[in-house]
Design an enzyme around this catalytic site. Sequence first.
Site, PDB file in Angstrom:
ATOM      1  CB  CYS A 107      33.672  43.325  38.286  1.00 57.76           C
ATOM      2  SG  CYS A 107      32.280  43.739  37.206  1.00 57.76           S
ATOM      3  CG  HIS A 194      36.889  45.744  35.865  1.00 61.03           C
ATOM      4  ND1 HIS A 194      37.183  44.396  35.960  1.00 61.03           N
ATOM      5  CD2 HIS A 194      35.580  45.829  35.559  1.00 61.03           C
ATOM      6  CE1 HIS A 194      36.084  43.689  35.710  1.00 61.03           C
ATOM      7  NE2 HIS A 194      35.095  44.534  35.478  1.00 61.03           N
ATOM      8  CD  GLU A 196      40.546  43.936  36.566  1.00 67.05           C
ATOM      9  OE1 GLU A 196      39.676  43.183  36.095  1.00 67.05           O
ATOM     10  OE2 GLU A 196      40.286  44.849  37.372  1.00 67.05           O
TER      11      GLU A 196
END
Length: 249
Positions: A107, A194, A196
């Site tokens: 990001c 993202h 994660e």
Amino acid sequence: MRIIVLRTGDAIPSVAERTGQQFFDFIKGTAGDSWPYDWECIDVRTSQVSQVSQVSDVQLPDPRQVKGAFIITGSASSVTERAPWMLQTEDYIRRIADAEVPLLGICFGHQLIGQALGGEVAKNPNGREIGTVRLEVSKDDPLLAGQPRSFDVQTTHSDSVVRLPPGAVVHASTALEPNTVFSVGPHIRGVQHHPEMSDAIIRGYVEARYDIIKGEGLDPEAILGAIHPAPENGQTLRNFVRNFVLRAS
């Protein structure tokens, strides 16, 4: 061997309070047992980087001496602010690139890499992208190995790499973000989404920014209703560990 996470921001307070975690924890948790070695987290916002890698409160390693990789986190900040710590981190990114150490930007980290290596970051002309969205793979890459040509990811961003760095190659895009996944050479990758973050975390981001999203003319209820688990999302991060970090070490 170690993966060094360069921390450029914090999870929004409501998500951090609910999960008891920050971006570093999300990244480490998603990587799981794909990386059995050491982790280190350095907050570059409070570190003054010099040409000899001395910083005010930590020691940033000489990238040439790092056996492992770097990952740059997301942030609520904007690369367009051009804050001193951002400029210093961009210089450090160029040193990582020169050292040919594997580097993944997530990001804001993806955008910072783009800017550091000669691209340009600005407000996404297509508007805010947030929630669970469909990623379309256009060009194969080890970062996307074993994943389908089209799969869902979790994302939240307003800025975009609107001009890619010289030599960059786009590997995947979404409806609102043409440069979602790009590579620069064999060692550097950027992902606008993202990998994660879980659907629960993204839901927390939409809820926290409900009024902002609505004020931009978007429908936060529709976005919330479309959020769902994306099993392939985290595989991108694990692919970075397995196909870039471990193979380079």
